[in-house]
Design a protein around this motif. Structure first.
Motif, PDB file in Angstrom:
ATOM      1  N   THR A 110       0.825  -1.212   0.000  1.00 59.09           N
ATOM      2  CA  THR A 110       0.000   0.000   0.000  1.00 59.09           C
ATOM      3  C   THR A 110       0.858   1.261   0.000  1.00 59.09           C
ATOM      4  N   GLY A 111       2.130   1.144   0.330  1.00 60.85           N
ATOM      5  CA  GLY A 111       3.025   2.298   0.385  1.00 60.85           C
ATOM      6  C   GLY A 111       2.800   3.183   1.599  1.00 60.85           C
ATOM      7  N   LYS A 112       1.869   2.814   2.472  1.00 61.32           N
ATOM      8  CA  LYS A 112       1.536   3.681   3.607  1.00 61.32           C
ATOM      9  C   LYS A 112       2.528   3.533   4.768  1.00 61.32           C
ATOM     10  N   LYS A 113       2.748   4.668   5.457  1.00 59.60           N
ATOM     11  CA  LYS A 113       3.688   4.670   6.583  1.00 59.60           C
ATOM     12  C   LYS A 113       2.948   4.914   7.898  1.00 59.60           C
ATOM     13  N   TYR A 114       3.405   4.260   8.930  1.00 53.51           N
ATOM     14  CA  TYR A 114       2.799   4.404  10.261  1.00 53.51           C
ATOM     15  C   TYR A 114       3.885   4.311  11.312  1.00 53.51           C
ATOM     16  N   TYR A 115       3.519   4.640  12.557  1.00 52.34           N
ATOM     17  CA  TYR A 115       4.424   4.378  13.666  1.00 52.34           C
ATOM     18  C   TYR A 115       3.956   3.135  14.406  1.00 52.34           C
ATOM     19  N   ALA A 116       4.899   2.319  14.821  1.00 49.91           N
ATOM     20  CA  ALA A 116       4.565   1.126  15.591  1.00 49.91           C
ATOM     21  C   ALA A 116       4.270   1.564  17.023  1.00 49.91           C
ATOM     22  N   ASP A 117       3.001   1.824  17.320  1.00 43.10           N
ATOM     23  CA  ASP A 117       2.614   2.299  18.652  1.00 43.10           C
ATOM     24  C   ASP A 117       2.856   1.239  19.708  1.00 43.10           C
ATOM     25  N   GLU A 118       2.604  -0.014  19.310  1.00 45.10           N
ATOM     26  CA  GLU A 118       2.792  -1.102  20.268  1.00 45.10           C
ATOM     27  C   GLU A 118       3.150  -2.357  19.499  1.00 45.10           C
ATOM     28  N   VAL A 134       7.306 -14.277  15.929  1.00 43.14           N
ATOM     29  CA  VAL A 134       5.963 -13.901  15.503  1.00 43.14           C
ATOM     30  C   VAL A 134       5.406 -12.914  16.519  1.00 43.14           C
ATOM     31  N   GLY A 135       4.685 -11.891  16.058  1.00 38.98           N
ATOM     32  CA  GLY A 135       4.139 -10.925  17.007  1.00 38.98           C
ATOM     33  C   GLY A 135       2.953 -10.164  16.453  1.00 38.98           C
ATOM     34  N   TYR A 136       2.512  -9.185  17.236  1.00 37.52           N
ATOM     35  CA  TYR A 136       1.425  -8.322  16.775  1.00 37.52           C
ATOM     36  C   TYR A 136       1.898  -6.882  16.790  1.00 37.52           C
ATOM     37  N   LEU A 137       1.192  -6.070  16.023  1.00 33.49           N
ATOM     38  CA  LEU A 137       1.551  -4.662  15.852  1.00 33.49           C
ATOM     39  C   LEU A 137       0.276  -3.842  15.905  1.00 33.49           C
ATOM     40  N   ILE A 138       0.330  -2.720  16.646  1.00 34.39           N
ATOM     41  CA  ILE A 138      -0.806  -1.799  16.659  1.00 34.39           C
ATOM     42  C   ILE A 138      -0.308  -0.437  16.218  1.00 34.39           C
ATOM     43  N   THR A 139      -1.006   0.129  15.216  1.00 31.22           N
ATOM     44  CA  THR A 139      -0.560   1.401  14.651  1.00 31.22           C
ATOM     45  C   THR A 139      -1.652   2.455  14.714  1.00 31.22           C
ATOM     46  N   GLY A 140      -2.814   2.110  15.257  1.00 31.67           N
ATOM     47  CA  GLY A 140      -3.911   3.068  15.277  1.00 31.67           C
ATOM     48  C   GLY A 140      -4.738   3.069  14.001  1.00 31.67           C
ATOM     49  N   ILE A 141      -4.447   2.152  13.059  1.00 27.64           N
ATOM     50  CA  ILE A 141      -5.256   2.059  11.837  1.00 27.64           C
ATOM     51  C   ILE A 141      -6.672   1.624  12.216  1.00 27.64           C
ATOM     52  N   LYS A 142      -7.677   2.329  11.646  1.00 27.55           N
ATOM     53  CA  LYS A 142      -9.067   2.034  12.020  1.00 27.55           C
ATOM     54  C   LYS A 142      -9.823   1.281  10.934  1.00 27.55           C
ATOM     55  N   ASP A 143      -9.195   1.121   9.764  1.00 24.96           N
ATOM     56  CA  ASP A 143      -9.907   0.508   8.650  1.00 24.96           C
ATOM     57  C   ASP A 143      -9.167  -0.751   8.198  1.00 24.96           C
ATOM     58  N   ALA A 144      -9.849  -1.903   8.304  1.00 23.67           N
ATOM     59  CA  ALA A 144      -9.214  -3.186   8.000  1.00 23.67           C
ATOM     60  C   ALA A 144      -8.648  -3.238   6.582  1.00 23.67           C
ATOM     61  N   ARG A 145      -9.203  -2.419   5.680  1.00 24.99           N
ATOM     62  CA  ARG A 145      -8.731  -2.479   4.290  1.00 24.99           C
ATOM     63  C   ARG A 145      -7.311  -1.964   4.127  1.00 24.99           C
ATOM     64  N   GLU A 146      -6.807  -1.219   5.118  1.00 25.08           N
ATOM     65  CA  GLU A 146      -5.442  -0.698   4.997  1.00 25.08           C
ATOM     66  C   GLU A 146      -4.371  -1.735   5.310  1.00 25.08           C
ATOM     67  N   VAL A 147      -4.788  -2.805   5.980  1.00 22.22           N
ATOM     68  CA  VAL A 147      -3.815  -3.855   6.305  1.00 22.22           C
ATOM     69  C   VAL A 147      -4.137  -5.067   5.450  1.00 22.22           C
ATOM     70  N   LYS A 148      -3.213  -5.436   4.584  1.00 17.16           N
ATOM     71  CA  LYS A 148      -3.496  -6.522   3.659  1.00 17.16           C
ATOM     72  C   LYS A 148      -2.683  -7.760   4.005  1.00 17.16           C
ATOM     73  N   VAL A 149      -3.394  -8.842   4.232  1.00 12.03           N
ATOM     74  CA  VAL A 149      -2.722 -10.107   4.517  1.00 12.03           C
ATOM     75  C   VAL A 149      -1.846 -10.474   3.323  1.00 12.03           C
ATOM     76  N   GLY A 150      -0.601 -10.842   3.595  1.00 13.33           N
ATOM     77  CA  GLY A 150       0.331 -11.180   2.527  1.00 13.33           C
ATOM     78  C   GLY A 150       1.302 -10.042   2.223  1.00 13.33           C
ATOM     79  N   ASP A 151       0.993  -8.847   2.708  1.00  9.58           N
ATOM     80  CA  ASP A 151       1.860  -7.687   2.489  1.00  9.58           C
ATOM     81  C   ASP A 151       3.114  -7.784   3.378  1.00  9.58           C
ATOM     82  N   THR A 152       4.133  -6.991   3.020  1.00  9.84           N
ATOM     83  CA  THR A 152       5.389  -6.958   3.760  1.00  9.84           C
ATOM     84  C   THR A 152       5.481  -5.662   4.572  1.00  9.84           C
ATOM     85  N   ILE A 153       5.916  -5.783   5.827  1.00 11.75           N
ATOM     86  CA  ILE A 153       6.203  -4.589   6.627  1.00 11.75           C
ATOM     87  C   ILE A 153       7.703  -4.347   6.566  1.00 11.75           C
TER      88      ILE A 153
END
Ligand code: GDP
Ligand code: MG
Length: 597
Positions: free
Chosen positions: A227-235, A254-273
């Motif tokens: 998606t090209g989008k940038k965020y901060y890893a809040d947690e 393996v872990g989890y990441l919270i960035t404050g994104i509110k819309d599931a469409r912005e996080v795509k399964v299979g994408d690379t961080i």
């Protein structure tokens, strides 16, 4: 890193993945006595009730083996084909897989397709013969089947029971001894694979990832490659039964990441961080946007509820990125939405969630695939038809194309004839037939997707007594002789009942539709003619005879409470009815075309 093991559990549905996962959690003391409940990882109510896993989940266990402490990351996967993309992403995050086979059922459809997925990803396979406690278990024979399938030694097959906990220690030992530790380099730029995400109404989207190279730190600026989008890893943190906050997640973990994104469409399964300032040059391969396969209209039962339905769908989409919808209107049903789903099960789940979580009562129309139409005037311009009523007028129509798939079916030699007849009935053309062993045959067909989305799995299961594995991949659009069959009630066309059908089947299906609707539409005060038509030509006709008397008439002057009860009952029955012209149509009628056989 040397002491991390990442593995998943793959199996055919109901062979005991979730139950066995529970036993692994017990045995490693990952859950306390108080937290214990069945199928712990299936956290959605709907998952519990249906006994199926809809979303993949990950959980971290700690286990001491021969004096050494290990971190074991277990990824539970959904077994249903509608969610196979999630299975493939989960698999890509692991080095090994427990292949669970029910000792009474033996190898089944998804056992094989999931195994192939795991082998494509070079996973170490640990075969587990599960449910050995069952009286109907057939351990010798099923072990032979597993050995045949994998080419392994019989000693490598671990006997276990998710019910009694038997064999769980051997499974954990095998995970540690046979599955390789993650590779990857801590010094390279961050590269992490997103294998799942969940929506939390309070914290926004939680992203689950596996670090391939580098590390992900709290506060780091990160980028999602697709998606090209940038965020901060809040947690960031690891996934125990609850989340455990950490400062960083290192290579291989393996872990989890919270960035404050509110819309599931912005996080795509299979994408690379990756790191925003020092991005990786190699995104993880194979990212695909999940594409809807089946489309259907969703309409409020009460036309006034349209805006509320829109609100509910928007909220649901924040939570389920694979749901897509656009507004549409129907002459019969008024305003509603054309929705895209991953498959039929996904469609049912969305409908159920709308009702439970948002208290909406909706009508779902006949599902269809997405067609391409071309007009004589403009034969090069694609018109996308996600709703049969959008098909251009037949007089100006040049051609219609429908999506085709390559279907691969593995079955026992005894069932080849049955499977072939079914596929031919479904307009399939056989392209290949290979004997894998004297017992097992692989068949390939080119088939229209439309023929498999509805009842194909059920039919295949029946004709093969459960011994058919099925997988498919799209092979593009092909021109087909498709016509639109319209249904008229009381001489009024009901657009929501129209379907695109191959010309050769149109008469037969039109006739069956009329018969089915006659069964499903309640009798009313007048005769209701039901007709099927192609263009202006009527191809079939039935009549629903009028009721003789008003049901409440006999209560006149009599028992008022009885009359009220009757009216109440009628009103309830109406809940899922739609008034079209002067005819009341129940929900089942809109889906009738699916249940014609
Ligand atoms: P999944 O679809 O693969 O996740 O399967 P589940 O874990 O939901 O199990 C399916 C059914 O099989 C449930 O009714 C379980 O209680 C049952 N089951 C699972 N493992 C065992 C086992 O080892 N022995 C017996 N007898 N039943 C089991
Ligand atoms: Mg399960």
């Amino acid at each position: 890193m040397k002491h991390i093991r990442n593995f998943c559990i793959i199996a055919h549905i109901d062979h005991g993945k979730s139950t066995l996962a529970d036993r692994l959690l017990d045995f490693t003391n990952t859950v306390t006595e108080r937290e214990k409940q069945d199928q712990l990882l299936d956290s959605m109510d709907l998952e519990r009730e249906r006994g199926i896993t809809i979303k993949s989940h990950a959980i971290q266990m700690e286990y001491t083996y021969e004096g050494q402490e290990y971190i074991l990351n277990l990824i539970d996967t959904p077994g249903h084909v509608d969610f196979s993309y999630e299975v493939s992403r989960s698999i890509a995050a692991c080095e090994g897989a427990l292949l669970i086979v029910d000792a009474a059922q033996s190898i089944q459809a998804q056992t094989i397709s999931n195994l192939y997925l795991a082998l494509e990803n070079d996973l170490e396979i640990i075969p587990v013969l599960n449910k050995v406690d069952l009286p109907s278990a057939n351990p010798e024979e099923v072990t032979d089947d597993i050995v045949d399938l994998l080419g392994c030694d019989p000693e490598e097959v671990i006997h276990a029971s998710g019910k009694t906990g038997f064999g769980v220690d051997n499974i954990l030992a095998a995970v540690i001894e046979r599955i390789p530790a993650p590779k990857g380099s801590p010094d390279e730029p961050l590269q992490a694979l997103i294998f799942d995400s969940v929506y939390n109404p309070f914290r926004g989207v939680e992203t689950y990832f596996r670090v391939i190279n580098g590390a992900i730190k709290k506060g780091q600026e990160i980028k999602f490659v697709a998606t090209g989008k940038k965020y901060y890893a809040d947690e960031v943190g690891t996934l125990k039964l609850n989340q455990v906050v950490k400062k960083e997640i290192k290579t291989g973990d393996v872990g989890y990441l919270i960035t404050g994104i509110k819309d599931a469409r912005e996080v795509k399964v299979g994408d690379t961080i990756t790191d925003a300032k020092n991005p990786t040059k190699n995104a993880i391969e194979g990212f695909e946007d999940v594409k809807p396969m089946v489309f259907a209209g969703i309409y409020p039962v009460d036309t006034e509820d349209y805006e509320e339905l829109r609100n509910s769908m928007e909220k649901l989409q924040l939570n389920d990125a694979s749901l897509v919808f656009t507004p549409e209107s129907s002459a019969a049903l008024g305003f509603g939405f054309r929705c895209g789903f991953l498959g039929m099960l996904h469609m049912e789940i969305i409908q159920e969630r709308l009702e439970r979580e948002f208290n909406m009562t909706v009508i779902t129309t006949v599902p269809n695939v997405s067609y391409h139409a071309f007009t004589k005037k403009n034969p090069d311009e694609i018109i996308i038809v996600n709703n049969p009523s959008d098909l251009p007028d037949p007089s100006g129509l040049d051609r219609v194309e429908e999506p085709y798939i390559k279907a691969t079916i593995i079955t026992k030699a005894d069932f080849v004839g049955n499977v072939m007849s079914l596929c031919i009935e479904k307009r399939g053309q056989i392209t290949n037939q290979t004997y894998l062993t004297t017992e097992r045959v692989e068949l390939s067909f080119d088939m229209p997707l439309a023929e498999i989305v509805f009842d194909f799995y059920d039919r295949l299961k029946t004709v093969s007594k459960g011994y058919a594995s099925f997988d498919y991949s799209p092979i593009g659009m092909r021109a087909s002789k498709l016509v639109r069959v319209d249904i008229l009630l009381n001489a009024q066309p009901v657009d929501a009942l129209s379907a695109l059908i191959h010309f050769d089947n149109a008469y037969n299906i039109g006739k069956k539709m009329c018969e089915k609707l006659k069964e499903l539409i309640p009798r009313q005060q007048f005769d209701i003619p039901i007709q099927a038509a192609i263009g202006a030509k009527i191809i079939s006709r039935e009549t629903i005879k009028a009721l003789r008397k008003d049901v409440t008439a006999k209560c006149y002057g009599g028992d008022i409470s009885r009359k009220r009860k009757l009216l109440e009952k009628q009103k309830k029955g109406k809940k899922r009815m739609r008034q079209v012209g002067n005819v009341e149509i129940p929900q089942q009628a809109f889906m009738a075309v699916l249940k014609l056989n």
